[in-house]
Design a protein around this motif. Structure first.
Motif, PDB file in Angstrom:
ATOM      1  N   ILE A  39     -11.204  -8.855   7.153  1.00 22.70           N
ATOM      2  CA  ILE A  39     -10.879  -7.504   7.631  1.00 22.70           C
ATOM      3  C   ILE A  39     -10.906  -7.463   9.153  1.00 22.70           C
ATOM      4  O   ILE A  39     -10.019  -6.861   9.792  1.00 22.70           O
ATOM      5  CB  ILE A  39     -11.862  -6.486   7.032  1.00 22.70           C
ATOM      6  N   ARG A  40     -11.876  -8.116   9.762  1.00 19.73           N
ATOM      7  CA  ARG A  40     -11.943  -8.158  11.227  1.00 19.73           C
ATOM      8  C   ARG A  40     -10.746  -8.894  11.797  1.00 19.73           C
ATOM      9  O   ARG A  40     -10.176  -8.480  12.826  1.00 19.73           O
ATOM     10  CB  ARG A  40     -13.249  -8.815  11.674  1.00 19.73           C
ATOM     11  N   PHE A  41     -10.345  -9.991  11.152  1.00 16.97           N
ATOM     12  CA  PHE A  41      -9.199 -10.753  11.627  1.00 16.97           C
ATOM     13  C   PHE A  41      -7.917  -9.916  11.525  1.00 16.97           C
ATOM     14  O   PHE A  41      -7.103  -9.908  12.453  1.00 16.97           O
ATOM     15  CB  PHE A  41      -9.035 -12.045  10.827  1.00 16.97           C
ATOM     16  N   GLU A  42      -7.742  -9.236  10.392  1.00 24.68           N
ATOM     17  CA  GLU A  42      -6.540  -8.418  10.201  1.00 24.68           C
ATOM     18  C   GLU A  42      -6.489  -7.280  11.211  1.00 24.68           C
ATOM     19  O   GLU A  42      -5.418  -6.964  11.751  1.00 24.68           O
ATOM     20  CB  GLU A  42      -6.505  -7.869   8.780  1.00 24.68           C
ATOM     21  N   SER A  43      -7.624  -6.662  11.451  1.00 23.96           N
ATOM     22  CA  SER A  43      -7.662  -5.578  12.435  1.00 23.96           C
ATOM     23  C   SER A  43      -7.295  -6.090  13.823  1.00 23.96           C
ATOM     24  O   SER A  43      -6.549  -5.439  14.567  1.00 23.96           O
ATOM     25  CB  SER A  43      -9.057  -4.944  12.464  1.00 23.96           C
ATOM     26  N   PHE A  44      -7.797  -7.272  14.155  1.00 21.47           N
ATOM     27  CA  PHE A  44      -7.473  -7.842  15.464  1.00 21.47           C
ATOM     28  C   PHE A  44      -5.984  -8.158  15.569  1.00 21.47           C
ATOM     29  O   PHE A  44      -5.368  -7.921  16.623  1.00 21.47           O
ATOM     30  CB  PHE A  44      -8.294  -9.110  15.698  1.00 21.47           C
ATOM     31  N   VAL A  45      -5.398  -8.719  14.505  1.00 23.71           N
ATOM     32  CA  VAL A  45      -3.967  -9.035  14.531  1.00 23.71           C
ATOM     33  C   VAL A  45      -3.147  -7.780  14.812  1.00 23.71           C
ATOM     34  O   VAL A  45      -2.205  -7.792  15.629  1.00 23.71           O
ATOM     35  CB  VAL A  45      -3.535  -9.696  13.203  1.00 23.71           C
ATOM     36  N   GLU A  46      -3.487  -6.676  14.154  1.00 21.12           N
ATOM     37  CA  GLU A  46      -2.745  -5.439  14.366  1.00 21.12           C
ATOM     38  C   GLU A  46      -2.961  -4.885  15.771  1.00 21.12           C
ATOM     39  O   GLU A  46      -2.013  -4.451  16.435  1.00 21.12           O
ATOM     40  CB  GLU A  46      -3.152  -4.399  13.317  1.00 21.12           C
ATOM     41  N   GLU A  47      -4.199  -4.918  16.239  1.00 27.04           N
ATOM     42  CA  GLU A  47      -4.491  -4.387  17.571  1.00 27.04           C
ATOM     43  C   GLU A  47      -3.855  -5.253  18.655  1.00 27.04           C
ATOM     44  O   GLU A  47      -3.310  -4.733  19.641  1.00 27.04           O
ATOM     45  CB  GLU A  47      -6.010  -4.306  17.768  1.00 27.04           C
ATOM     46  N   PHE A  48      -3.923  -6.566  18.487  1.00 26.08           N
ATOM     47  CA  PHE A  48      -3.312  -7.448  19.476  1.00 26.08           C
ATOM     48  C   PHE A  48      -1.791  -7.342  19.439  1.00 26.08           C
ATOM     49  O   PHE A  48      -1.132  -7.456  20.478  1.00 26.08           O
ATOM     50  CB  PHE A  48      -3.761  -8.890  19.226  1.00 26.08           C
ATOM     51  N   SER A  49      -1.223  -7.112  18.261  1.00 27.67           N
ATOM     52  CA  SER A  49       0.223  -6.913  18.167  1.00 27.67           C
ATOM     53  C   SER A  49       0.649  -5.675  18.951  1.00 27.67           C
ATOM     54  O   SER A  49       1.711  -5.672  19.604  1.00 27.67           O
ATOM     55  CB  SER A  49       0.638  -6.780  16.700  1.00 27.67           C
ATOM     56  N   ASN A  50      -0.149  -4.626  18.913  1.00 26.65           N
ATOM     57  CA  ASN A  50       0.151  -3.439  19.698  1.00 26.65           C
ATOM     58  C   ASN A  50       0.126  -3.738  21.193  1.00 26.65           C
ATOM     59  O   ASN A  50       0.953  -3.220  21.965  1.00 26.65           O
ATOM     60  CB  ASN A  50      -0.829  -2.317  19.373  1.00 26.65           C
ATOM     61  N   ILE A  51      -0.855  -4.550  21.616  1.00 27.87           N
ATOM     62  CA  ILE A  51      -0.921  -4.919  23.036  1.00 27.87           C
ATOM     63  C   ILE A  51       0.298  -5.725  23.438  1.00 27.87           C
ATOM     64  O   ILE A  51       0.910  -5.483  24.501  1.00 27.87           O
ATOM     65  CB  ILE A  51      -2.211  -5.720  23.299  1.00 27.87           C
ATOM     66  N   LEU A  52       0.683  -6.682  22.601  1.00 27.08           N
ATOM     67  CA  LEU A  52       1.866  -7.499  22.917  1.00 27.08           C
ATOM     68  C   LEU A  52       3.137  -6.647  22.904  1.00 27.08           C
ATOM     69  O   LEU A  52       4.059  -6.908  23.685  1.00 27.08           O
ATOM     70  CB  LEU A  52       1.998  -8.636  21.912  1.00 27.08           C
ATOM     71  N   GLN A  53       3.179  -5.648  22.046  1.00 28.00           N
ATOM     72  CA  GLN A  53       4.360  -4.779  22.005  1.00 28.00           C
ATOM     73  C   GLN A  53       4.520  -4.003  23.307  1.00 28.00           C
ATOM     74  O   GLN A  53       5.629  -3.856  23.814  1.00 28.00           O
ATOM     75  CB  GLN A  53       4.243  -3.802  20.831  1.00 28.00           C
ATOM     76  N   ARG A  54       3.393  -3.566  23.842  1.00 29.48           N
ATOM     77  CA  ARG A  54       3.476  -2.859  25.134  1.00 29.48           C
ATOM     78  C   ARG A  54       3.883  -3.805  26.245  1.00 29.48           C
ATOM     79  O   ARG A  54       4.599  -3.409  27.171  1.00 29.48           O
ATOM     80  CB  ARG A  54       2.108  -2.213  25.444  1.00 29.48           C
ATOM     81  N   GLN A  55       3.454  -5.060  26.182  1.00 26.80           N
ATOM     82  CA  GLN A  55       3.806  -6.021  27.226  1.00 26.80           C
ATOM     83  C   GLN A  55       5.247  -6.508  27.111  1.00 26.80           C
ATOM     84  O   GLN A  55       5.808  -7.012  28.081  1.00 26.80           O
ATOM     85  CB  GLN A  55       2.859  -7.216  27.197  1.00 26.80           C
ATOM     86  N   SER A  56       5.830  -6.416  25.913  1.00 24.15           N
ATOM     87  CA  SER A  56       7.185  -6.930  25.725  1.00 24.15           C
ATOM     88  C   SER A  56       8.252  -5.931  26.156  1.00 24.15           C
ATOM     89  O   SER A  56       9.438  -6.255  26.177  1.00 24.15           O
ATOM     90  CB  SER A  56       7.408  -7.288  24.239  1.00 24.15           C
ATOM     91  N   ARG A  57       7.872  -4.745  26.482  1.00 26.58           N
ATOM     92  CA  ARG A  57       8.849  -3.738  26.895  1.00 26.58           C
ATOM     93  C   ARG A  57       9.300  -3.968  28.320  1.00 26.58           C
ATOM     94  O   ARG A  57       8.564  -4.458  29.144  1.00 26.58           O
ATOM     95  CB  ARG A  57       8.234  -2.323  26.750  1.00 26.58           C
TER      96      ARG A  57
END
Length: 227
Positions: A209-227
């Motif tokens: 659960i911690r790993f999955e939460s991190f994947v989603e949170e880090f994906s959000n960070i990368l999404q902001r950086q990819s803009r």
């Protein structure tokens, strides 16, 4: 030999039927292997939790992601499962942006990073799940193996009564006691394996659960950086 000596644990095993002795030896070996895996898994999960907490503190401290990626890459074996998931995603994100700036849009780069993290996530879970199937098998099968030895031993004890003119409890008790030891050893092997399996499964689920939460949170960070 006295009755007390006849019914001692070692003497009962020594005088048991050969098949019952083989079953006891198998159960002892299975129990020893099970305890080995239990202690190894305890240390592995403890290290995984500690490394995960350390990486989460470093990640959410707000440092540079590229610096954190370099640190995770240089210490990949000691960095822990969450750091390896981050390293896989960040590495794919960097390669995607550098190799195809014009060919791919930000969404495609982000999808590649997310797939890399999912693959790393599955590898880490597979590694944490190692030997759990063995513990589950020991917990479910060992009592039946011990019961087989008990049934065979009791059959052998009653078969021996055919040569006795007067059947008494003293005559049949040693044989029955020998047989029941097999069931006791089977339970001795099964109970710790079941408890350990349930505990390890719970701990691994919490880490997942911690790993999955991190994947989603880090994906959000990368999404902001990819803009």
């Amino acid at each position: 030999m006295s009755a007390a000596q006849d019914l001692s644990f070692i003497e009962l095993i020594r005088h048991a039927h050969v098949l019952v002795q083989l079953i006891m030896a198998l159960l002892f070996a299975v129990s020893l292997t099970s305890w080995t895996y239990i202690f190894r898994k305890i240390f592995a999960l403890r290290a995984a939790r500690r490394q995960t907490e350390q990486f989460e503190r470093s990640f959410w401290a707000g440092g540079n992601l590229h610096t954190l990626h370099q640190s995770a890459s240089s210490q990949r074996d000691q960095s822990g499962p969450l750091a390896r998931i981050f390293e896989a995603g960040m590495g794919e994100f960097i390669k995607g942006k550098q190799a195809a700036r014009d060919a791919l849009d930000g969404g495609a780069v982000l999808d590649g990073a997310r797939r890399a993290m999912r693959a790393a996530f599955q590898r880490e879970l597979d590694h944490l799940d190692t030997h759990l199937n063995f513990l589950a098998s020991v917990g479910s099968v060992s009592p039946y193996i011990g019961l087989l030895g008990t049934v065979w031993g009791i059959m052998n004890a009653f078969r021996g009564l055919a040569n006795v003119q007067q059947a008494t409890l003293a005559a049949v008790a040693p044989g029955i006691a020998e047989a029941l030891i097999a069931t006791a050893i089977g339970l001795f092997a099964a109970i710790p394996a079941v408890i350990a399996y349930n505990r390890f499964t719970h701990d691994i689920d919490r880490l997942a659960i911690r790993f999955e939460s991190f994947v989603e949170e880090f994906s959000n960070i990368l999404q902001r950086q990819s803009r």
